[in-house]
Design a protein around this motif. Structure first.
Motif, PDB file in Angstrom:
ATOM      1  N   PRO A  25       0.820  -1.215   0.000  1.00 43.48           N
ATOM      2  CA  PRO A  25       0.000   0.000   0.000  1.00 43.48           C
ATOM      3  C   PRO A  25       0.851   1.260   0.000  1.00 43.48           C
ATOM      4  O   PRO A  25       1.981   1.273   0.492  1.00 43.48           O
ATOM      5  CB  PRO A  25      -0.804  -0.117   1.296  1.00 43.48           C
ATOM      6  CG  PRO A  25      -0.799  -1.553   1.640  1.00 43.48           C
ATOM      7  CD  PRO A  25       0.499  -2.096   1.129  1.00 43.48           C
ATOM      8  N   ALA A  26       0.286   2.331  -0.533  1.00 44.90           N
ATOM      9  CA  ALA A  26       0.991   3.607  -0.594  1.00 44.90           C
ATOM     10  C   ALA A  26       0.491   4.532   0.515  1.00 44.90           C
ATOM     11  O   ALA A  26      -0.436   4.208   1.256  1.00 44.90           O
ATOM     12  CB  ALA A  26       0.777   4.247  -1.966  1.00 44.90           C
ATOM     13  N   GLY A  27       1.122   5.699   0.623  1.00 40.78           N
ATOM     14  CA  GLY A  27       0.653   6.743   1.513  1.00 40.78           C
ATOM     15  C   GLY A  27       0.636   6.349   2.977  1.00 40.78           C
ATOM     16  O   GLY A  27       1.559   5.724   3.496  1.00 40.78           O
ATOM     17  N   LYS A  28      -0.453   6.724   3.667  1.00 42.31           N
ATOM     18  CA  LYS A  28      -0.558   6.519   5.106  1.00 42.31           C
ATOM     19  C   LYS A  28      -0.540   5.041   5.480  1.00 42.31           C
ATOM     20  O   LYS A  28      -0.012   4.659   6.532  1.00 42.31           O
ATOM     21  CB  LYS A  28      -1.837   7.162   5.639  1.00 42.31           C
ATOM     22  CG  LYS A  28      -1.946   8.665   5.406  1.00 42.31           C
ATOM     23  CD  LYS A  28      -0.839   9.429   6.109  1.00 42.31           C
ATOM     24  CE  LYS A  28      -1.026  10.932   5.942  1.00 42.31           C
ATOM     25  NZ  LYS A  28       0.138  11.693   6.457  1.00 42.31           N
ATOM     26  N   GLN A  29      -1.112   4.194   4.632  1.00 43.71           N
ATOM     27  CA  GLN A  29      -1.110   2.765   4.955  1.00 43.71           C
ATOM     28  C   GLN A  29       0.308   2.204   4.955  1.00 43.71           C
ATOM     29  O   GLN A  29       0.635   1.319   5.748  1.00 43.71           O
ATOM     30  CB  GLN A  29      -1.980   2.008   3.953  1.00 43.71           C
ATOM     31  CG  GLN A  29      -3.466   2.324   4.072  1.00 43.71           C
ATOM     32  CD  GLN A  29      -4.263   1.675   2.962  1.00 43.71           C
ATOM     33  OE1 GLN A  29      -4.349   0.449   2.894  1.00 43.71           O
ATOM     34  NE2 GLN A  29      -4.812   2.481   2.079  1.00 43.71           N
ATOM     35  N   ARG A  30       1.158   2.728   4.078  1.00 46.91           N
ATOM     36  CA  ARG A  30       2.554   2.298   4.059  1.00 46.91           C
ATOM     37  C   ARG A  30       3.252   2.705   5.356  1.00 46.91           C
ATOM     38  O   ARG A  30       3.994   1.923   5.962  1.00 46.91           O
ATOM     39  CB  ARG A  30       3.262   2.923   2.848  1.00 46.91           C
ATOM     40  CG  ARG A  30       4.734   2.534   2.729  1.00 46.91           C
ATOM     41  CD  ARG A  30       5.366   3.240   1.541  1.00 46.91           C
ATOM     42  NE  ARG A  30       4.824   2.722   0.289  1.00 46.91           N
ATOM     43  CZ  ARG A  30       5.421   1.799  -0.450  1.00 46.91           C
ATOM     44  NH1 ARG A  30       6.578   1.293  -0.067  1.00 46.91           N
ATOM     45  NH2 ARG A  30       4.880   1.393  -1.569  1.00 46.91           N
ATOM     46  N   VAL A  31       2.999   3.944   5.802  1.00 46.37           N
ATOM     47  CA  VAL A  31       3.588   4.411   7.060  1.00 46.37           C
ATOM     48  C   VAL A  31       3.084   3.565   8.222  1.00 46.37           C
ATOM     49  O   VAL A  31       3.855   3.159   9.098  1.00 46.37           O
ATOM     50  CB  VAL A  31       3.256   5.899   7.295  1.00 46.37           C
ATOM     51  CG1 VAL A  31       3.805   6.363   8.649  1.00 46.37           C
ATOM     52  CG2 VAL A  31       3.820   6.764   6.172  1.00 46.37           C
ATOM     53  N   LEU A  32       1.784   3.295   8.231  1.00 49.82           N
ATOM     54  CA  LEU A  32       1.189   2.501   9.306  1.00 49.82           C
ATOM     55  C   LEU A  32       1.777   1.095   9.337  1.00 49.82           C
ATOM     56  O   LEU A  32       2.148   0.587  10.410  1.00 49.82           O
ATOM     57  CB  LEU A  32      -0.326   2.439   9.121  1.00 49.82           C
ATOM     58  CG  LEU A  32      -1.114   1.590  10.127  1.00 49.82           C
ATOM     59  CD1 LEU A  32      -0.906   2.106  11.542  1.00 49.82           C
ATOM     60  CD2 LEU A  32      -2.594   1.594   9.763  1.00 49.82           C
ATOM     61  N   LEU A  33       1.873   0.450   8.184  1.00 52.42           N
ATOM     62  CA  LEU A  33       2.434  -0.898   8.140  1.00 52.42           C
ATOM     63  C   LEU A  33       3.881  -0.903   8.618  1.00 52.42           C
ATOM     64  O   LEU A  33       4.283  -1.758   9.414  1.00 52.42           O
ATOM     65  CB  LEU A  33       2.348  -1.450   6.716  1.00 52.42           C
ATOM     66  CG  LEU A  33       2.950  -2.839   6.486  1.00 52.42           C
ATOM     67  CD1 LEU A  33       2.265  -3.880   7.367  1.00 52.42           C
ATOM     68  CD2 LEU A  33       2.850  -3.233   5.014  1.00 52.42           C
ATOM     69  N   ASP A 152      11.625   4.532   1.502  1.00 50.76           N
ATOM     70  CA  ASP A 152      10.428   4.783   0.698  1.00 50.76           C
ATOM     71  C   ASP A 152       9.185   5.015   1.551  1.00 50.76           C
ATOM     72  O   ASP A 152       8.068   5.041   1.032  1.00 50.76           O
ATOM     73  CB  ASP A 152      10.180   3.613  -0.258  1.00 50.76           C
ATOM     74  CG  ASP A 152      10.063   2.275   0.462  1.00 50.76           C
ATOM     75  OD1 ASP A 152      10.495   2.181   1.638  1.00 50.76           O
ATOM     76  OD2 ASP A 152       9.550   1.316  -0.141  1.00 50.76           O
ATOM     77  N   VAL A 153       9.365   5.178   2.852  1.00 52.73           N
ATOM     78  CA  VAL A 153       8.251   5.466   3.752  1.00 52.73           C
ATOM     79  C   VAL A 153       8.322   6.937   4.135  1.00 52.73           C
ATOM     80  O   VAL A 153       9.263   7.367   4.798  1.00 52.73           O
ATOM     81  CB  VAL A 153       8.292   4.568   5.004  1.00 52.73           C
ATOM     82  CG1 VAL A 153       7.202   4.960   5.995  1.00 52.73           C
ATOM     83  CG2 VAL A 153       8.145   3.110   4.601  1.00 52.73           C
ATOM     84  N   ARG A 154       7.336   7.689   3.721  1.00 56.85           N
ATOM     85  CA  ARG A 154       7.369   9.143   3.886  1.00 56.85           C
ATOM     86  C   ARG A 154       6.759   9.532   5.231  1.00 56.85           C
ATOM     87  O   ARG A 154       5.548   9.689   5.369  1.00 56.85           O
ATOM     88  CB  ARG A 154       6.628   9.818   2.738  1.00 56.85           C
ATOM     89  CG  ARG A 154       7.249   9.524   1.376  1.00 56.85           C
ATOM     90  CD  ARG A 154       6.520  10.245   0.259  1.00 56.85           C
ATOM     91  NE  ARG A 154       6.597  11.688   0.403  1.00 56.85           N
ATOM     92  CZ  ARG A 154       6.007  12.545  -0.435  1.00 56.85           C
ATOM     93  NH1 ARG A 154       5.292  12.091  -1.455  1.00 56.85           N
ATOM     94  NH2 ARG A 154       6.122  13.849  -0.238  1.00 56.85           N
ATOM     95  N   SER A 155       7.627   9.646   6.222  1.00 55.44           N
ATOM     96  CA  SER A 155       7.213  10.066   7.560  1.00 55.44           C
ATOM     97  C   SER A 155       8.427  10.643   8.272  1.00 55.44           C
ATOM     98  O   SER A 155       9.322   9.902   8.694  1.00 55.44           O
ATOM     99  CB  SER A 155       6.648   8.890   8.358  1.00 55.44           C
ATOM    100  OG  SER A 155       6.493   9.244   9.724  1.00 55.44           O
TER     101      SER A 155
END
Length: 269
Positions: A25-33, A152-155
């Motif tokens: 997943p992209a976006g926030k789901q990527r950060v969450l995972l 690659d995780v934008r946070s």
């Protein structure tokens, strides 16, 4: 045969089935995972997850917004399970509690867990005085890394709060593997890697110490002294400081051809 599912965070975030990468997943789901996997099998507080996902742009109802992202990630995990070959999943499950959320990952399915298990095994080998086994286990642990963690995780918050700790674990493992190699008399084998490490981390004095000692033991005293001049100049010009006591003592020992440098005991712990 059941296909193996691996979660990988020691490098770009990846989920792989049978060795083949799946779409993450992209976006926030990527950060969450990524955030949940960093603390797999333990509850991650809501406050930490909200900070990692939104930083200073916290939504008006952060718990509700987080619940939405968790629901989307849970749906992705379910779809992933349904589409994975050979019933590869469940390998992970999301759980909620009053304090936060937990991702349950089966043993051996996360590269960070494998890395830490191998580090613990290496420490056990060191405690038994088995340098060869320690060196092999450290090499296996470091092989879990594919590059910097989660580029690659934008946070910004995740990279501020969590990623540096992983980097420190990697650095300690690299340091110890270098020390084990020198204690095993493999100074010629480590010079190339130590040159790379000092180039990529020019203010990490331990790597310079190991490089100077390795060069000296290879009969390359002039290069060892040149390495000291290099690090001294870098520290002075960019940080306004001098090399630490260990480096200065090693430099003086190299200048006088101290016989102790040819013995394993010369490596400072």
């Amino acid at each position: 045969m059941v296909d193996r599912v691996d979660f990988r965070i020691l490098g770009p975030l990846e989920v792989a089935v049978g060795g083949h990468r799946a779409a993450v997943p992209a976006g926030k789901q990527r950060v969450l995972l990524a955030g949940l996997l960093l603390r797999s099998n333990e509850v991650v507080p809501v406050e930490d997850l909200v900070e990692w996902l939104w930083g200073e742009g916290t939504p008006r109802c952060p718990r509700g917004a987080l619940q939405t992202q968790v629901a989307r990630l849970r749906r992705w995990l379910a779809q992933f399970a349904a589409g994975a070959p050979q019933a590869a999943v469940p390998q992970a499950a999301l759980h909620a509690s009053a304090a936060g959320y937990l991702i349950e990952v089966e043993p051996g399915r996360l590269d960070l867990a494998r890395f830490r298990d191998l580090i613990d095994a290496a420490a056990g080998a060191a405690g038994r005085g088995d340098l060869e086994a320690e060196s092999v286990l450290l090499g296996a642990a470091l092989a879990q890394w594919r590059g910097p963690a989660l580029p690659d995780v934008r946070s910004d918050a995740l990279h501020r709060d969590a990623v540096p700790r992983l980097t420190e674990e990697w650095l300690r493992a690299v340091e110890r593997r270098g020390e084990a190699a020198l204690l095993l008399g493999r100074h010629q084998e480590v010079v190339g890697e130590l040159r790379f490490l000092t180039g990529s981390r020019p203010f990490h004095e331990r790597f310079w110490y190991q490089l100077m000692l390795a060069l000296y033991r290879c009969g390359r005293q002039a290069e060892a002294l040149a390495a000291y001049r290099d690090v001294r100049a870098r520290l002075d010009e960019q940080l306004g400081i001098s090399p630490g006591q260990e480096l200065r003592a090693l430099h003086e020992a190299i200048l006088r051809n101290d016989p102790a440098l040819d013995r394993s005991a010369a490596l400072v712990g």
